[in-house]
Design an enzyme around this catalytic site. Structure first.
Site, PDB file in Angstrom:
ATOM      1  CG  HIS A 106     -44.883  48.971  45.818  1.00 24.25           C
ATOM      2  ND1 HIS A 106     -44.280  50.204  45.766  1.00 24.25           N
ATOM      3  CD2 HIS A 106     -44.574  48.469  47.046  1.00 24.25           C
ATOM      4  CE1 HIS A 106     -43.656  50.451  46.908  1.00 24.25           C
ATOM      5  NE2 HIS A 106     -43.797  49.408  47.696  1.00 24.25           N
TER       6      HIS A 106
ATOM      7  CE  LYS B  40     -43.073  57.557  58.501  1.00 23.45           C
ATOM      8  NZ  LYS B  40     -43.169  56.090  58.565  1.00 23.45           N
TER       9      LYS B  40
ATOM     10  NE  ARG C 298     -38.400  44.972  49.636  1.00 23.39           N
ATOM     11  CZ  ARG C 298     -38.512  46.225  50.026  1.00 23.39           C
ATOM     12  NH1 ARG C 298     -38.145  47.183  49.216  1.00 23.39           N
ATOM     13  NH2 ARG C 298     -38.974  46.540  51.206  1.00 23.39           N
TER      14      ARG C 298
ATOM     15  CB  SER D 123     -40.358  53.593  48.223  1.00 26.18           C
ATOM     16  OG  SER D 123     -41.381  52.812  47.692  1.00 26.18           O
TER      17      SER D 123
HETATM   18  P1  ADP Z   1     -44.147  50.153  54.232  1.00 25.16           P
HETATM   19  O1  ADP Z   1     -43.749  51.537  54.630  1.00 25.16           O
HETATM   20  O2  ADP Z   1     -45.416  49.659  54.879  1.00 25.16           O
HETATM   21  O3  ADP Z   1     -43.050  49.112  54.247  1.00 25.16           O
HETATM   22  P2  ADP Z   1     -43.810  50.220  51.384  1.00 25.16           P
HETATM   23  O4  ADP Z   1     -44.528  51.140  50.474  1.00 25.16           O
HETATM   24  O5  ADP Z   1     -42.352  50.426  51.523  1.00 25.16           O
HETATM   25  O6  ADP Z   1     -44.587  50.349  52.738  1.00 25.16           O
HETATM   26  O7  ADP Z   1     -44.058  48.711  50.973  1.00 25.16           O
HETATM   27  C1  ADP Z   1     -45.332  48.133  50.937  1.00 25.16           C
HETATM   28  C2  ADP Z   1     -45.198  46.621  50.725  1.00 25.16           C
HETATM   29  O8  ADP Z   1     -44.571  46.347  49.484  1.00 25.16           O
HETATM   30  C3  ADP Z   1     -44.346  45.903  51.772  1.00 25.16           C
HETATM   31  O9  ADP Z   1     -44.905  44.622  51.999  1.00 25.16           O
HETATM   32  C4  ADP Z   1     -43.012  45.765  51.104  1.00 25.16           C
HETATM   33  O10 ADP Z   1     -42.276  44.675  51.612  1.00 25.16           O
HETATM   34  C5  ADP Z   1     -43.462  45.498  49.678  1.00 25.16           C
HETATM   35  N1  ADP Z   1     -42.440  45.839  48.691  1.00 25.16           N
HETATM   36  C6  ADP Z   1     -41.750  46.993  48.576  1.00 25.16           C
HETATM   37  N2  ADP Z   1     -40.869  46.936  47.544  1.00 25.16           N
HETATM   38  C7  ADP Z   1     -41.022  45.703  46.994  1.00 25.16           C
HETATM   39  C8  ADP Z   1     -40.367  45.005  45.914  1.00 25.16           C
HETATM   40  N3  ADP Z   1     -39.410  45.573  45.198  1.00 25.16           N
HETATM   41  N4  ADP Z   1     -40.770  43.733  45.649  1.00 25.16           N
HETATM   42  C9  ADP Z   1     -41.729  43.156  46.400  1.00 25.16           C
HETATM   43  N5  ADP Z   1     -42.357  43.742  47.432  1.00 25.16           N
HETATM   44  C10 ADP Z   1     -42.011  45.001  47.733  1.00 25.16           C
END
Ligand code: ADP
Length: 160
Positions: free
Chosen positions: A18, A42, A91, A129
């Site tokens: 992120h 949630k 990703r 995450s």
């Molecule tokens: P959500 O629950 O909306 O998917 P996340 O917190 O999991 O929220 O992710 C937020 C954003 O960050 C999404 O666009 C996700 O694809 C991106 N993201 C998560 N991990 C990575 C990573 N390792 N590299 C690039 N983008 C990422």
């Protein structure tokens, strides 16, 4: 006109993946608002206040990065803060399929919005995450997947 992007997500927790997306995007936008979406039905693993504090610490020296929380539709948040762009990271092809549908629906609901995708750097492709949370929950050292400013000691024993 100021170019404002929002980066929505649950960030449970915020990872190096992120952080990298936000830092690379700083050249593209005047302001980025990291929007922690929440849903009262949630239950996240890390409390909202902690996730907000961690992100604030990570971007402490960056005046053009802000953090806010929001319950509701992402496009409604965009309207509220005057953002013209939604930022998302990609990703894998699985991410693409989900993100494509979300972006197309958002565009239908709010035609003025554009979703901008950045491809992750190869080293961050496996970082997500859920896995990082699992490592922390089981007492492992997840520091290599967390932004430099976040120390493993930040996680209290009930989060390990
Ligand atoms: P959500 O629950 O909306 O998917 P996340 O917190 O999991 O929220 O992710 C937020 C954003 O960050 C999404 O666009 C996700 O694809 C991106 N993201 C998560 N991990 C990575 C990573 N390792 N590299 C690039 N983008 C990422």
């Amino acid at each position: 006109m100021e170019k404002i992007a929002i980066f929505p997500g649950s960030f449970d927790p915020f990872t190096i993946g992120h952080e990298s997306i936000v830092r690379r995007s700083m050249k593209l936008f005047d302001k980025i608002i990291i929007m922690i979406g929440y849903n009262t039905n949630k239950q996240p693993y890390f409390p909202l206040e902690k996730r907000m504090r961690w992100i604030n610490e990570i971007f402490d020296e960056d005046d053009n990065i802000a953090v806010e929380s929001f319950e509701g539709l992402t496009v409604d948040f965009c309207k509220k803060v005057g953002a013209q762009y939604i930022l998302r990271g990609l990703r894998t092809s699985a991410d693409f399929e989900i993100e494509r549908a979300i972006a197309q629906v958002n565009k239908q609901m709010y035609p003025d919005i554009e979703t901008v995708f950045l491809l992750t750097i190869p080293e961050h492709t496996p970082v997500n995450s859920t896995i990082v949370r699992d490592i922390i929950m089981h007492g492992g050292d997840a520091s290599r997947f967390l932004p430099r400013r976040i120390k493993m000691s930040e996680f209290t024993t009930d989060e390990k």
